[in-house]
Design an enzyme around this catalytic site. Structure first.
Site, PDB file in Angstrom:
ATOM      1  N   CYS A  67       0.845  -1.205   0.000  1.00 18.45           N
ATOM      2  CA  CYS A  67       0.000   0.000   0.000  1.00 18.45           C
ATOM      3  C   CYS A  67       0.879   1.253   0.000  1.00 18.45           C
ATOM      4  O   CYS A  67       1.756   1.389   0.854  1.00 18.45           O
ATOM      5  CB  CYS A  67      -0.904  -0.017   1.228  1.00 18.45           C
ATOM      6  SG  CYS A  67      -1.745   1.548   1.513  1.00 18.45           S
ATOM      7  N   CYS A 105       0.413   3.329   3.526  1.00 16.92           N
ATOM      8  CA  CYS A 105       0.784   2.810   4.849  1.00 16.92           C
ATOM      9  C   CYS A 105       2.104   3.455   5.317  1.00 16.92           C
ATOM     10  O   CYS A 105       2.953   3.792   4.497  1.00 16.92           O
ATOM     11  CB  CYS A 105       0.943   1.290   4.790  1.00 16.92           C
ATOM     12  SG  CYS A 105      -0.607   0.384   4.983  1.00 16.92           S
ATOM     13  N   HIS A 151      -4.265   0.396   8.116  1.00 18.37           N
ATOM     14  CA  HIS A 151      -4.780   0.095   6.782  1.00 18.37           C
ATOM     15  C   HIS A 151      -6.184  -0.507   6.802  1.00 18.37           C
ATOM     16  O   HIS A 151      -6.945  -0.380   5.844  1.00 18.37           O
ATOM     17  CB  HIS A 151      -3.807  -0.878   6.097  1.00 18.37           C
ATOM     18  CG  HIS A 151      -4.119  -1.185   4.676  1.00 18.37           C
ATOM     19  ND1 HIS A 151      -3.715  -0.373   3.632  1.00 18.37           N
ATOM     20  CD2 HIS A 151      -4.805  -2.222   4.105  1.00 18.37           C
ATOM     21  CE1 HIS A 151      -4.137  -0.896   2.477  1.00 18.37           C
ATOM     22  NE2 HIS A 151      -4.801  -2.011   2.739  1.00 18.37           N
ATOM     23  N   ASN A 153     -13.290   9.800  -1.658  1.00 19.50           N
ATOM     24  CA  ASN A 153     -13.878   8.798  -2.540  1.00 19.50           C
ATOM     25  C   ASN A 153     -13.675   7.480  -1.865  1.00 19.50           C
ATOM     26  O   ASN A 153     -12.532   7.084  -1.652  1.00 19.50           O
ATOM     27  CB  ASN A 153     -13.126   8.743  -3.872  1.00 19.50           C
ATOM     28  CG  ASN A 153     -13.786   9.587  -4.916  1.00 19.50           C
ATOM     29  OD1 ASN A 153     -14.940   9.979  -4.785  1.00 19.50           O
ATOM     30  ND2 ASN A 153     -13.056   9.873  -5.962  1.00 19.50           N
ATOM     31  N   GLY A 202     -14.416   4.281  -7.775  1.00 24.51           N
ATOM     32  CA  GLY A 202     -13.163   4.506  -8.490  1.00 24.51           C
ATOM     33  C   GLY A 202     -11.965   4.645  -7.567  1.00 24.51           C
ATOM     34  O   GLY A 202     -10.912   5.130  -7.969  1.00 24.51           O
ATOM     35  N   SER A 228      -9.247   2.731  -5.685  1.00 23.03           N
ATOM     36  CA  SER A 228      -8.689   1.372  -5.686  1.00 23.03           C
ATOM     37  C   SER A 228      -7.954   1.042  -4.391  1.00 23.03           C
ATOM     38  O   SER A 228      -7.718  -0.117  -4.095  1.00 23.03           O
ATOM     39  CB  SER A 228      -7.739   1.216  -6.871  1.00 23.03           C
ATOM     40  OG  SER A 228      -6.812   2.284  -6.867  1.00 23.03           O
ATOM     41  N   HIS A 266      -6.959   1.889   1.939  1.00 20.99           N
ATOM     42  CA  HIS A 266      -6.377   2.614   3.084  1.00 20.99           C
ATOM     43  C   HIS A 266      -7.215   3.876   3.353  1.00 20.99           C
ATOM     44  O   HIS A 266      -7.505   4.626   2.425  1.00 20.99           O
ATOM     45  CB  HIS A 266      -4.924   3.004   2.787  1.00 20.99           C
ATOM     46  CG  HIS A 266      -4.191   3.440   4.010  1.00 20.99           C
ATOM     47  ND1 HIS A 266      -3.215   2.689   4.616  1.00 20.99           N
ATOM     48  CD2 HIS A 266      -4.330   4.545   4.777  1.00 20.99           C
ATOM     49  CE1 HIS A 266      -2.779   3.326   5.691  1.00 20.99           C
ATOM     50  NE2 HIS A 266      -3.450   4.461   5.814  1.00 20.99           N
ATOM     51  N   HIS A 297      -8.375   7.235   3.549  1.00 22.23           N
ATOM     52  CA  HIS A 297      -7.786   8.511   3.124  1.00 22.23           C
ATOM     53  C   HIS A 297      -8.779   9.345   2.328  1.00 22.23           C
ATOM     54  O   HIS A 297      -9.777   8.834   1.825  1.00 22.23           O
ATOM     55  CB  HIS A 297      -6.536   8.268   2.268  1.00 22.23           C
ATOM     56  CG  HIS A 297      -6.841   7.748   0.878  1.00 22.23           C
ATOM     57  ND1 HIS A 297      -7.247   6.447   0.635  1.00 22.23           N
ATOM     58  CD2 HIS A 297      -6.818   8.360  -0.326  1.00 22.23           C
ATOM     59  CE1 HIS A 297      -7.441   6.284  -0.660  1.00 22.23           C
ATOM     60  NE2 HIS A 297      -7.206   7.436  -1.275  1.00 22.23           N
ATOM     61  N   GLN A 313      -8.933  13.379  -0.042  1.00 22.69           N
ATOM     62  CA  GLN A 313      -8.113  14.269  -0.848  1.00 22.69           C
ATOM     63  C   GLN A 313      -8.528  15.716  -0.645  1.00 22.69           C
ATOM     64  O   GLN A 313      -9.635  15.996  -0.191  1.00 22.69           O
ATOM     65  CB  GLN A 313      -8.270  13.928  -2.333  1.00 22.69           C
ATOM     66  CG  GLN A 313      -7.817  12.531  -2.680  1.00 22.69           C
ATOM     67  CD  GLN A 313      -7.828  12.328  -4.187  1.00 22.69           C
ATOM     68  OE1 GLN A 313      -7.189  13.071  -4.922  1.00 22.69           O
ATOM     69  NE2 GLN A 313      -8.563  11.343  -4.641  1.00 22.69           N
TER      70      GLN A 313
HETATM   71 ZN   LIG Z   1      -2.320   1.139   3.709  1.00 24.05          ZN
END
Ligand SMILES: [Zn+2]
Length: 346
Positions: A51, A54, A113, A153, A159, A161, A164, A166, A168
Protein backbone atom coordinates in the site's frame (compact mmCIF):
# COMPACT_ATOMS: atom_id res chain seq x y z
CA UNK A 1 -46.26 15.46 7.01
CA UNK A 2 -47.09 12.54 4.69
CA UNK A 3 -48.58 14.64 1.90
CA UNK A 4 -50.47 13.18 -1.08
CA UNK A 5 -47.77 14.42 -3.43
CA UNK A 6 -45.27 11.98 -1.87
CA UNK A 7 -47.27 9.00 -3.22
CA UNK A 8 -47.26 10.13 -6.86
CA UNK A 9 -44.63 11.22 -9.39
CA UNK A 10 -43.45 14.72 -8.50
CA UNK A 11 -40.47 17.03 -8.74
CA UNK A 12 -38.55 18.31 -5.74
CA UNK A 13 -36.57 21.55 -5.71
CA UNK A 14 -32.99 21.78 -4.49
CA UNK A 15 -32.86 25.13 -2.67
CA UNK A 16 -29.05 25.18 -2.80
CA UNK A 17 -28.50 24.57 -6.51
CA UNK A 18 -31.84 25.61 -8.04
CA UNK A 19 -32.13 22.22 -9.75
CA UNK A 20 -35.06 19.81 -9.76
CA UNK A 21 -35.19 16.08 -9.18
CA UNK A 22 -37.92 13.72 -10.39
CA UNK A 23 -39.30 11.40 -7.67
CA UNK A 24 -41.24 8.28 -8.72
CA UNK A 25 -42.39 6.60 -5.47
CA UNK A 26 -44.92 4.31 -7.21
CA UNK A 27 -42.03 2.52 -8.97
CA UNK A 28 -40.75 0.96 -5.74
CA UNK A 29 -43.75 -1.38 -6.02
CA UNK A 30 -42.50 -3.01 -9.24
CA UNK A 31 -40.87 -6.46 -8.93
CA UNK A 32 -37.12 -6.43 -8.58
CA UNK A 33 -35.18 -8.95 -10.64
CA UNK A 34 -31.65 -7.72 -10.09
CA UNK A 35 -28.92 -9.05 -7.88
CA UNK A 36 -29.47 -8.75 -4.14
CA UNK A 37 -26.75 -11.00 -2.70
CA UNK A 38 -24.53 -9.83 0.11
CA UNK A 39 -20.96 -8.80 -0.41
CA UNK A 40 -18.41 -11.06 1.17
CA UNK A 41 -16.51 -8.64 3.34
CA UNK A 42 -13.08 -9.92 4.28
CA UNK A 43 -11.34 -8.62 7.35
CA UNK A 44 -8.48 -6.39 6.19
CA UNK A 45 -4.90 -6.37 7.38
CA UNK A 46 -3.76 -3.47 9.58
CA UNK A 47 -0.65 -3.09 7.40
CA UNK A 48 -0.19 -3.84 3.71
CA UNK A 49 3.41 -3.82 2.42
CA UNK A 50 2.15 -3.00 -1.10
CA UNK A 51 0.00 0.00 0.00
CA UNK A 52 1.46 3.38 -0.96
CA UNK A 53 -0.31 5.08 1.99
CA UNK A 54 0.78 2.81 4.85
CA UNK A 55 3.48 4.28 7.18
CA UNK A 56 7.07 3.62 6.10
CA UNK A 57 6.14 2.49 2.58
CA UNK A 58 7.45 4.00 -0.65
CA UNK A 59 5.10 5.81 -2.95
CA UNK A 60 4.95 5.65 -6.74
CA UNK A 61 6.61 9.07 -6.95
CA UNK A 62 9.68 7.70 -5.13
CA UNK A 63 9.09 9.32 -1.72
CA UNK A 64 8.82 7.31 1.48
CA UNK A 65 6.00 7.86 3.97
CA UNK A 66 7.14 8.71 7.50
CA UNK A 67 6.26 6.30 10.29
CA UNK A 68 3.17 8.41 11.08
CA UNK A 69 1.03 7.58 14.13
CA UNK A 70 -2.15 9.61 13.58
CA UNK A 71 -3.01 11.54 10.41
CA UNK A 72 -0.66 12.41 7.56
CA UNK A 73 -1.01 14.65 4.51
CA UNK A 74 1.23 15.11 1.49
CA UNK A 75 1.11 16.58 -2.00
CA UNK A 76 -0.37 14.14 -4.51
CA UNK A 77 2.34 12.40 -6.56
CA UNK A 78 0.12 12.57 -9.64
CA UNK A 79 -1.78 15.85 -9.11
CA UNK A 80 -4.61 16.99 -11.36
CA UNK A 81 -3.52 20.59 -10.81
CA UNK A 82 -0.04 22.11 -10.78
CA UNK A 83 1.08 25.27 -8.93
CA UNK A 84 2.50 26.91 -12.04
CA UNK A 85 0.79 27.45 -15.37
CA UNK A 86 3.25 28.18 -18.17
CA UNK A 87 0.32 28.96 -20.50
CA UNK A 88 -2.01 31.93 -21.01
CA UNK A 89 -5.78 31.99 -21.23
CA UNK A 90 -7.04 31.17 -24.71
CA UNK A 91 -9.91 32.47 -26.77
CA UNK A 92 -10.55 32.00 -30.47
CA UNK A 93 -14.06 32.56 -31.76
CA UNK A 94 -16.28 30.19 -29.81
CA UNK A 95 -13.37 28.30 -28.30
CA UNK A 96 -12.49 29.47 -24.82
CA UNK A 97 -10.06 28.16 -22.21
CA UNK A 98 -8.47 29.43 -19.03
CA UNK A 99 -5.19 28.41 -17.44
CA UNK A 100 -5.79 26.76 -14.06
CA UNK A 101 -3.38 26.30 -11.18
CA UNK A 102 -3.64 24.61 -7.83
CA UNK A 103 -2.32 22.18 -5.26
CA UNK A 104 -3.65 18.63 -4.70
CA UNK A 105 -3.04 16.81 -1.45
CA UNK A 106 -3.76 13.36 -0.03
CA UNK A 107 -4.91 13.07 3.58
CA UNK A 108 -4.36 9.75 5.38
CA UNK A 109 -6.97 9.40 8.13
CA UNK A 110 -5.12 6.72 10.09
CA UNK A 111 -1.92 4.64 9.92
CA UNK A 112 -4.10 1.51 10.26
CA UNK A 113 -4.78 0.10 6.78
CA UNK A 114 -7.80 -1.91 7.97
CA UNK A 115 -9.86 1.03 9.23
CA UNK A 116 -12.49 3.30 7.71
CA UNK A 117 -14.11 6.39 9.28
CA UNK A 118 -17.01 4.40 10.87
CA UNK A 119 -14.50 1.95 12.40
CA UNK A 120 -12.21 4.68 13.76
CA UNK A 121 -12.49 6.05 17.31
CA UNK A 122 -14.21 9.42 17.62
CA UNK A 123 -11.01 10.94 19.04
CA UNK A 124 -9.10 9.81 15.96
CA UNK A 125 -11.74 11.19 13.56
CA UNK A 126 -11.35 14.46 15.51
CA UNK A 127 -7.70 14.48 14.40
CA UNK A 128 -8.91 14.19 10.79
CA UNK A 129 -11.22 17.20 11.34
CA UNK A 130 -8.28 19.15 12.81
CA UNK A 131 -6.14 18.31 9.78
CA UNK A 132 -8.94 19.38 7.39
CA UNK A 133 -9.08 22.71 9.27
CA UNK A 134 -5.32 23.18 9.09
CA UNK A 135 -5.19 22.38 5.37
CA UNK A 136 -8.19 24.61 4.62
CA UNK A 137 -6.40 27.51 6.37
CA UNK A 138 -2.90 26.91 5.01
CA UNK A 139 -3.95 26.26 1.41
CA UNK A 140 -6.58 29.00 1.52
CA UNK A 141 -4.02 31.53 2.78
CA UNK A 142 -1.99 31.15 -0.41
CA UNK A 143 -2.47 34.01 -2.79
CA UNK A 144 -3.33 31.87 -5.82
CA UNK A 145 -5.71 29.55 -3.99
CA UNK A 146 -9.28 30.83 -3.99
CA UNK A 147 -11.10 27.60 -3.25
CA UNK A 148 -10.29 24.46 -1.24
CA UNK A 149 -12.27 21.27 -1.90
CA UNK A 150 -12.00 18.59 0.79
CA UNK A 151 -13.42 15.22 -0.28
CA UNK A 152 -13.29 11.45 0.10
CA UNK A 153 -13.88 8.80 -2.54
CA UNK A 154 -14.57 5.57 -0.75
CA UNK A 155 -14.86 2.14 -2.33
CA UNK A 156 -13.87 0.57 -5.63
CA UNK A 157 -17.35 1.28 -7.01
CA UNK A 158 -16.44 5.00 -6.65
CA UNK A 159 -13.16 4.51 -8.49
CA UNK A 160 -11.02 4.33 -5.36
CA UNK A 161 -8.69 1.37 -5.69
CA UNK A 162 -6.81 1.78 -2.38
CA UNK A 163 -8.83 0.81 0.75
CA UNK A 164 -6.38 2.61 3.08
CA UNK A 165 -8.51 5.25 4.91
CA UNK A 166 -7.79 8.51 3.12
CA UNK A 167 -9.30 11.51 1.43
CA UNK A 168 -8.11 14.27 -0.85
CA UNK A 169 -7.95 18.04 -1.01
CA UNK A 170 -7.86 19.86 -4.31
CA UNK A 171 -7.28 23.59 -4.03
CA UNK A 172 -7.31 25.94 -6.98
CA UNK A 173 -7.32 29.45 -8.37
CA UNK A 174 -10.84 29.50 -9.81
CA UNK A 175 -14.09 28.92 -7.94
CA UNK A 176 -15.77 25.70 -9.14
CA UNK A 177 -19.24 25.42 -10.63
CA UNK A 178 -21.02 23.74 -7.67
CA UNK A 179 -19.84 26.50 -5.33
CA UNK A 180 -20.92 29.26 -7.71
CA UNK A 181 -24.40 27.69 -7.98
CA UNK A 182 -24.80 27.44 -4.20
CA UNK A 183 -23.37 30.93 -3.62
CA UNK A 184 -26.05 32.40 -5.87
CA UNK A 185 -28.90 30.77 -3.93
CA UNK A 186 -27.41 31.49 -0.49
CA UNK A 187 -27.01 35.13 -1.48
CA UNK A 188 -30.48 35.60 -2.95
CA UNK A 189 -32.05 34.21 0.22
CA UNK A 190 -29.76 36.25 2.49
CA UNK A 191 -30.53 39.50 0.67
CA UNK A 192 -34.25 38.86 0.93
CA UNK A 193 -34.52 37.39 4.44
CA UNK A 194 -31.30 38.41 6.20
CA UNK A 195 -30.92 34.85 7.46
CA UNK A 196 -29.12 31.65 6.47
CA UNK A 197 -30.92 29.57 3.83
CA UNK A 198 -29.52 26.36 5.25
CA UNK A 199 -30.09 27.50 8.85
CA UNK A 200 -33.78 28.12 8.14
CA UNK A 201 -34.04 24.83 6.24
CA UNK A 202 -32.51 23.04 9.23
CA UNK A 203 -35.10 24.58 11.58
CA UNK A 204 -37.90 23.29 9.37
CA UNK A 205 -36.36 19.82 9.13
CA UNK A 206 -35.97 19.62 12.92
CA UNK A 207 -39.62 20.60 13.38
CA UNK A 208 -40.85 18.02 10.83
CA UNK A 209 -38.45 15.30 12.03
CA UNK A 210 -39.03 13.09 8.97
CA UNK A 211 -35.58 13.07 7.41
CA UNK A 212 -33.33 13.53 10.48
CA UNK A 213 -30.77 10.74 10.90
CA UNK A 214 -28.79 11.94 13.92
CA UNK A 215 -28.00 15.04 15.89
CA UNK A 216 -25.83 16.27 18.74
CA UNK A 217 -25.39 19.65 20.38
CA UNK A 218 -23.66 21.18 17.34
CA UNK A 219 -24.57 19.16 14.21
CA UNK A 220 -27.48 17.48 12.45
CA UNK A 221 -27.27 14.66 9.88
CA UNK A 222 -30.27 14.32 7.56
CA UNK A 223 -31.45 13.15 4.16
CA UNK A 224 -32.07 16.37 2.22
CA UNK A 225 -35.60 16.77 0.84
CA UNK A 226 -34.13 17.01 -2.68
CA UNK A 227 -31.68 14.06 -2.34
CA UNK A 228 -30.65 12.53 -5.68
CA UNK A 229 -28.68 9.47 -4.55
CA UNK A 230 -30.77 6.81 -2.75
CA UNK A 231 -29.11 7.37 0.64
CA UNK A 232 -27.66 10.83 0.06
CA UNK A 233 -27.10 12.65 3.35
CA UNK A 234 -25.93 15.98 4.63
CA UNK A 235 -24.27 17.10 7.85
CA UNK A 236 -25.15 20.69 8.81
CA UNK A 237 -23.71 22.72 11.72
CA UNK A 238 -26.42 24.26 13.92
CA UNK A 239 -24.40 27.48 14.11
CA UNK A 240 -24.22 29.68 11.04
CA UNK A 241 -20.59 28.99 10.18
CA UNK A 242 -19.11 29.76 6.78
CA UNK A 243 -16.19 27.32 7.00
CA UNK A 244 -14.68 24.57 9.18
CA UNK A 245 -11.95 26.93 10.42
CA UNK A 246 -14.59 28.43 12.74
CA UNK A 247 -15.15 25.20 14.69
CA UNK A 248 -13.89 25.24 18.28
CA UNK A 249 -12.43 22.19 20.03
CA UNK A 250 -15.80 20.97 21.28
CA UNK A 251 -17.39 21.44 17.86
CA UNK A 252 -14.56 19.54 16.14
CA UNK A 253 -15.34 16.61 18.41
CA UNK A 254 -19.07 16.90 17.70
CA UNK A 255 -18.38 16.96 13.94
CA UNK A 256 -16.27 13.79 14.27
CA UNK A 257 -19.02 12.18 16.36
CA UNK A 258 -21.76 12.78 13.81
CA UNK A 259 -19.56 11.60 10.91
CA UNK A 260 -19.01 8.37 12.83
CA UNK A 261 -22.73 7.94 13.58
CA UNK A 262 -23.79 8.48 9.97
CA UNK A 263 -21.13 6.24 8.45
CA UNK A 264 -21.89 3.40 10.92
CA UNK A 265 -25.52 3.51 9.76
CA UNK A 266 -24.29 3.40 6.17
CA UNK A 267 -22.13 0.31 6.79
CA UNK A 268 -24.96 -1.40 8.68
CA UNK A 269 -27.47 -0.83 5.86
CA UNK A 270 -26.09 -3.55 3.57
CA UNK A 271 -23.43 -4.90 5.96
CA UNK A 272 -20.60 -3.79 3.76
CA UNK A 273 -17.85 -1.14 3.55
CA UNK A 274 -20.45 1.33 2.27
CA UNK A 275 -19.03 3.30 -0.67
CA UNK A 276 -19.63 7.01 -1.19
CA UNK A 277 -18.16 10.30 -2.27
CA UNK A 278 -18.31 12.87 0.48
CA UNK A 279 -17.20 16.48 0.44
CA UNK A 280 -17.32 19.70 2.41
CA UNK A 281 -18.79 22.78 0.75
CA UNK A 282 -17.62 26.02 2.31
CA UNK A 283 -16.70 29.57 1.36
CA UNK A 284 -14.03 30.43 -1.18
CA UNK A 285 -10.68 31.62 0.18
CA UNK A 286 -10.47 34.71 -2.04
CA UNK A 287 -10.59 37.14 0.92
CA UNK A 288 -14.12 38.28 0.05
CA UNK A 289 -16.96 38.23 2.58
CA UNK A 290 -19.61 35.53 2.28
CA UNK A 291 -21.93 36.12 5.28
CA UNK A 292 -24.75 34.23 3.50
CA UNK A 293 -22.85 30.93 3.33
CA UNK A 294 -23.54 28.01 5.69
CA UNK A 295 -20.93 25.25 5.39
CA UNK A 296 -22.07 21.62 5.13
CA UNK A 297 -20.79 18.17 4.30
CA UNK A 298 -22.57 16.00 1.74
CA UNK A 299 -22.43 12.25 1.18
CA UNK A 300 -23.33 10.80 -2.22
CA UNK A 301 -23.48 6.98 -1.95
CA UNK A 302 -24.31 4.98 -5.09
CA UNK A 303 -25.80 1.83 -3.50
CA UNK A 304 -29.51 1.26 -3.97
CA UNK A 305 -30.74 -2.01 -2.52
CA UNK A 306 -27.80 -4.22 -1.60
CA UNK A 307 -24.02 -4.22 -1.32
CA UNK A 308 -23.79 -4.87 -5.06
CA UNK A 309 -26.79 -3.15 -6.66
CA UNK A 310 -25.96 0.46 -7.43
CA UNK A 311 -27.95 3.27 -8.91
CA UNK A 312 -26.88 4.26 -12.41
CA UNK A 313 -27.23 7.82 -13.64
CA UNK A 314 -28.12 6.93 -17.23
CA UNK A 315 -30.75 7.55 -19.90
CA UNK A 316 -33.23 10.15 -18.69
CA UNK A 317 -30.79 11.30 -16.02
CA UNK A 318 -28.00 11.95 -18.52
CA UNK A 319 -30.29 13.75 -20.92
CA UNK A 320 -32.90 15.43 -18.74
CA UNK A 321 -32.19 15.34 -15.02
CA UNK A 322 -31.85 13.12 -11.93
CA UNK A 323 -34.62 10.77 -10.82
CA UNK A 324 -35.18 8.53 -7.81
CA UNK A 325 -37.72 5.87 -6.80
CA UNK A 326 -37.30 5.45 -3.04
CA UNK A 327 -38.30 8.71 -1.35
CA UNK A 328 -35.99 10.67 0.96
CA UNK A 329 -38.40 9.89 3.83
CA UNK A 330 -38.24 6.14 3.17
CA UNK A 331 -34.42 6.28 2.97
CA UNK A 332 -34.32 8.07 6.35
CA UNK A 333 -36.69 5.50 7.82
CA UNK A 334 -34.53 2.61 6.56
CA UNK A 335 -31.40 4.12 8.10
CA UNK A 336 -33.13 5.04 11.36
CA UNK A 337 -34.23 1.44 11.91
CA UNK A 338 -30.59 0.26 12.01
CA UNK A 339 -28.36 -0.25 15.03
CA UNK A 340 -25.95 2.51 16.06
CA UNK A 341 -23.28 -0.13 16.70
CA UNK A 342 -21.17 -1.18 13.71
CA UNK A 343 -22.13 -4.66 12.50
CA UNK A 344 -18.49 -5.82 12.64
CA UNK A 345 -18.43 -4.98 16.37
CA UNK A 346 -21.53 -6.96 17.28
ZN1 LIG B 1 -2.32 1.14 3.71
Amino acid sequence: MDTEINKHPHRRYNILTGEWILVSPHRTKRPWQGKTEKNNVEKRKTYDPSCYLCPGNSRAGGETNPDYKSTYSFENDFPSLLPEAPVKDFENGLLKAEAETGICKVVCFSPDHSLTLPLMEEKDITQVVKLWKKEYRELGDKEDINYVQIFENKGEIMGCSNPHPHGQIWSQKSIPTEILKKSKHFKEYWNKNKSSLLGDYLKQELELNERILAQNEHFVALIPYWAVWPYEAMIIPKKHYQHIGQLNTEEEKAFAGIIKKLTIKYDNLFETYFPYSSGIHQIPTDNKEYPEWHFHMSFYPPLLRSATVKKFMVGYEMFAGPQRDITAEQAAKNLNELSEIHYLNH
